[in-house]
Scaffold this motif. Sequence first.
Motif, mmCIF file in Angstrom:
data_model
loop_
_atom_site.group_PDB
_atom_site.id
_atom_site.type_symbol
_atom_site.label_atom_id
_atom_site.label_comp_id
_atom_site.label_asym_id
_atom_site.label_seq_id
_atom_site.Cartn_x
_atom_site.Cartn_y
_atom_site.Cartn_z
ATOM 1 N N PRO A 51 0.833 -1.215 0.000
ATOM 2 C CA PRO A 51 0.000 0.000 0.000
ATOM 3 C C PRO A 51 0.865 1.261 0.000
ATOM 4 O O PRO A 51 0.496 2.258 -0.612
ATOM 5 C CB PRO A 51 -0.792 -0.114 1.310
ATOM 6 C CG PRO A 51 -0.613 -1.498 1.808
ATOM 7 C CD PRO A 51 0.612 -2.072 1.178
ATOM 8 N N PHE A 84 1.904 2.094 -3.462
ATOM 9 C CA PHE A 84 0.785 2.659 -4.228
ATOM 10 C C PHE A 84 0.576 4.129 -3.861
ATOM 11 O O PHE A 84 0.326 4.963 -4.729
ATOM 12 C CB PHE A 84 -0.484 1.848 -3.970
ATOM 13 C CG PHE A 84 -1.648 2.275 -4.813
ATOM 14 C CD1 PHE A 84 -1.726 1.902 -6.149
ATOM 15 C CD2 PHE A 84 -2.670 3.045 -4.280
ATOM 16 C CE1 PHE A 84 -2.807 2.306 -6.947
ATOM 17 C CE2 PHE A 84 -3.756 3.453 -5.061
ATOM 18 C CZ PHE A 84 -3.819 3.075 -6.393
ATOM 19 N N PRO A 113 1.180 5.758 -7.440
ATOM 20 C CA PRO A 113 0.025 4.964 -7.885
ATOM 21 C C PRO A 113 0.066 4.631 -9.369
ATOM 22 O O PRO A 113 -0.353 3.552 -9.771
ATOM 23 C CB PRO A 113 -1.182 5.854 -7.552
ATOM 24 C CG PRO A 113 -0.649 7.204 -7.252
ATOM 25 C CD PRO A 113 0.788 7.054 -6.845
ATOM 26 N N TRP A 171 -0.158 0.848 -10.803
ATOM 27 C CA TRP A 171 -1.309 0.535 -11.672
ATOM 28 C C TRP A 171 -0.818 -0.009 -13.016
ATOM 29 O O TRP A 171 -1.335 -0.998 -13.546
ATOM 30 C CB TRP A 171 -2.188 1.775 -11.856
ATOM 31 C CG TRP A 171 -3.380 1.500 -12.717
ATOM 32 C CD1 TRP A 171 -3.476 1.658 -14.082
ATOM 33 C CD2 TRP A 171 -4.652 0.986 -12.291
ATOM 34 N NE1 TRP A 171 -4.720 1.286 -14.532
ATOM 35 C CE2 TRP A 171 -5.467 0.863 -13.457
ATOM 36 C CE3 TRP A 171 -5.191 0.610 -11.056
ATOM 37 C CZ2 TRP A 171 -6.779 0.392 -13.405
ATOM 38 C CZ3 TRP A 171 -6.496 0.143 -11.016
ATOM 39 C CH2 TRP A 171 -7.276 0.025 -12.173
ATOM 40 N N SER A 179 -10.751 -4.798 -9.698
ATOM 41 C CA SER A 179 -10.231 -3.544 -9.143
ATOM 42 C C SER A 179 -11.112 -3.136 -7.979
ATOM 43 O O SER A 179 -12.292 -3.486 -7.933
ATOM 44 C CB SER A 179 -10.254 -2.437 -10.191
ATOM 45 O OG SER A 179 -9.490 -2.824 -11.309
ATOM 46 N N PHE A 232 -9.063 2.285 -3.405
ATOM 47 C CA PHE A 232 -8.043 2.354 -2.354
ATOM 48 C C PHE A 232 -8.590 3.054 -1.106
ATOM 49 O O PHE A 232 -8.148 2.795 0.001
ATOM 50 C CB PHE A 232 -6.825 3.131 -2.879
ATOM 51 C CG PHE A 232 -5.635 3.095 -1.957
ATOM 52 C CD1 PHE A 232 -4.921 1.922 -1.779
ATOM 53 C CD2 PHE A 232 -5.232 4.236 -1.277
ATOM 54 C CE1 PHE A 232 -3.819 1.878 -0.922
ATOM 55 C CE2 PHE A 232 -4.132 4.199 -0.417
ATOM 56 C CZ PHE A 232 -3.420 3.015 -0.250
ATOM 57 N N PRO A 240 -4.052 5.948 -11.902
ATOM 58 C CA PRO A 240 -5.197 5.029 -12.022
ATOM 59 C C PRO A 240 -6.515 5.787 -12.151
ATOM 60 O O PRO A 240 -6.601 6.934 -11.730
ATOM 61 C CB PRO A 240 -5.164 4.261 -10.688
ATOM 62 C CG PRO A 240 -4.042 4.793 -9.880
ATOM 63 C CD PRO A 240 -3.466 5.959 -10.547
ATOM 64 N N ARG A 278 -8.757 6.783 -5.631
ATOM 65 C CA ARG A 278 -8.039 6.067 -6.702
ATOM 66 C C ARG A 278 -8.388 4.581 -6.671
ATOM 67 O O ARG A 278 -8.484 3.983 -5.604
ATOM 68 C CB ARG A 278 -6.526 6.206 -6.497
ATOM 69 C CG ARG A 278 -6.002 7.585 -6.752
ATOM 70 C CD ARG A 278 -4.484 7.522 -6.654
ATOM 71 N NE ARG A 278 -3.885 8.812 -6.350
ATOM 72 C CZ ARG A 278 -3.676 9.768 -7.243
ATOM 73 N NH1 ARG A 278 -4.043 9.589 -8.495
ATOM 74 N NH2 ARG A 278 -3.112 10.899 -6.893
ATOM 75 N N ARG A 282 -7.406 0.628 -7.330
ATOM 76 C CA ARG A 282 -6.213 -0.212 -7.179
ATOM 77 C C ARG A 282 -6.567 -1.635 -7.608
ATOM 78 O O ARG A 282 -7.747 -1.979 -7.668
ATOM 79 C CB ARG A 282 -5.744 -0.205 -5.713
ATOM 80 C CG ARG A 282 -6.861 -0.602 -4.743
ATOM 81 C CD ARG A 282 -6.358 -1.040 -3.413
ATOM 82 N NE ARG A 282 -5.742 -2.359 -3.501
ATOM 83 C CZ ARG A 282 -5.175 -3.005 -2.486
ATOM 84 N NH1 ARG A 282 -5.152 -2.418 -1.301
ATOM 85 N NH2 ARG A 282 -4.657 -4.197 -2.638
ATOM 86 N N TRP A 298 -1.792 -7.070 -0.836
ATOM 87 C CA TRP A 298 -0.395 -6.663 -0.808
ATOM 88 C C TRP A 298 0.254 -7.016 0.531
ATOM 89 O O TRP A 298 -0.445 -7.286 1.524
ATOM 90 C CB TRP A 298 -0.308 -5.147 -1.033
ATOM 91 C CG TRP A 298 -0.509 -4.730 -2.468
ATOM 92 C CD1 TRP A 298 -0.146 -5.422 -3.577
ATOM 93 C CD2 TRP A 298 -1.108 -3.509 -2.935
ATOM 94 N NE1 TRP A 298 -0.460 -4.705 -4.709
ATOM 95 C CE2 TRP A 298 -1.049 -3.540 -4.349
ATOM 96 C CE3 TRP A 298 -1.676 -2.387 -2.309
ATOM 97 C CZ2 TRP A 298 -1.540 -2.489 -5.131
ATOM 98 C CZ3 TRP A 298 -2.157 -1.354 -3.097
ATOM 99 C CH2 TRP A 298 -2.086 -1.409 -4.486
#
Length: 256
Positions: A53, A56, A60, A64, A125, A128, A144, A153, A155, A160
């Motif tokens: 995370p 990201f 990001p 992505w 998807s 986030f 993204p 956004r 993700r 993860w």
Amino acid sequence: MDIPATLIQVLRGARRVAALTGAGVSAESGVPTFRDAQTGLWARYDPHELATPEAFQRNPRLVWEWYAWRREKVAGVEPNPGHYALAEMERRFPEFTLITQNVDGLHRRAGSRRVLELHGDITRSKCFVCGSSAEAWTEKGEIPPRCPACGGRLRPGVVWFGEMLPERLLAAAMDAAARCEVFFSIGTSSLVYPAAALPEVALRAGATVVEVNPSETPLTPHATYSLRGLAGVVLPALLASFRPETARSGAGAAPD
Ligand code: BJW
Ligand code: ZN
């Protein structure tokens, strides 16, 4: 590939069987594994820069795009004989639980009907920020894209490092490991927890633990059987070596 006669005997009488798969089971389909030299995705990229995370939040767009590239790769490959052998095992054993760490969906595409996808699904998807899953969004050129519900956004729908696995799936996997008579660990480096704890649970409960991997892993010294070879070779050979006493009948049942 020679399958030990004592293992064939165990498989013939087995009713409850569980299998845990990792990236190695998809290697023969052309999906790179995570840690193998040369072909491993993470030989070229630092996983900690991509599959967390924090990564990201930092970048990001990079994360992505990495997943978009992998998604495309997965869409262009096919299941291999290892995936098909596991789909057949679901039909042969009265209680068969397939647990995978893979996010590529190849087990489902090979016909496995019940798969516990512990680390998610790369084709999905989610947001986030609010966590809602997103199947469609308005393409505004932003990478993204933004969540249709809250504007956060989007993700990939995967788990993860540092994130919790879906509680219900993990509980089902632990239960299957604790209850099975035979536990297969196939094509995984047995390094990433909590998945790596599953064969430990099975061993403690008295199960026969069978590892299928061309290389040694931290599980190897503890496994009851270590079958050194490729999943796409070993699993069809295993399947051909036994016929359970309690085979299911009906559509898709194994031919005699
Ligand atoms: C073949 C073959 C062929 C080749 N045939 N074989 C306890 C101790 C220390 C750390 C931890 C701990 N518990 C939890 C942690 C932290 C962490 C962890 O385990 N770290 C370790 C590295 C030490 N775990 C987590 O963060 C997990 N969450 C969690 O525990 O939550 C609670 C918590 C939160 C916060 C703090 C503490 C606790 C989440 C783990 C999520 C993993 N996610 C990834 C990415 C998924 C998305 C994506 O695809 O990008 O999942 S990481 C990556 O590793 C991916 C894989 O599913 C996973 C496992 O890899 P796998 O499948 O084993 O692949 P490889 O490449 O490693 O191995 C391939 C094998 O195949 C090799 O052995 C080859 O030889 C073999 N092979 N060809 C058969 N043809
Ligand atoms: Zn949202």
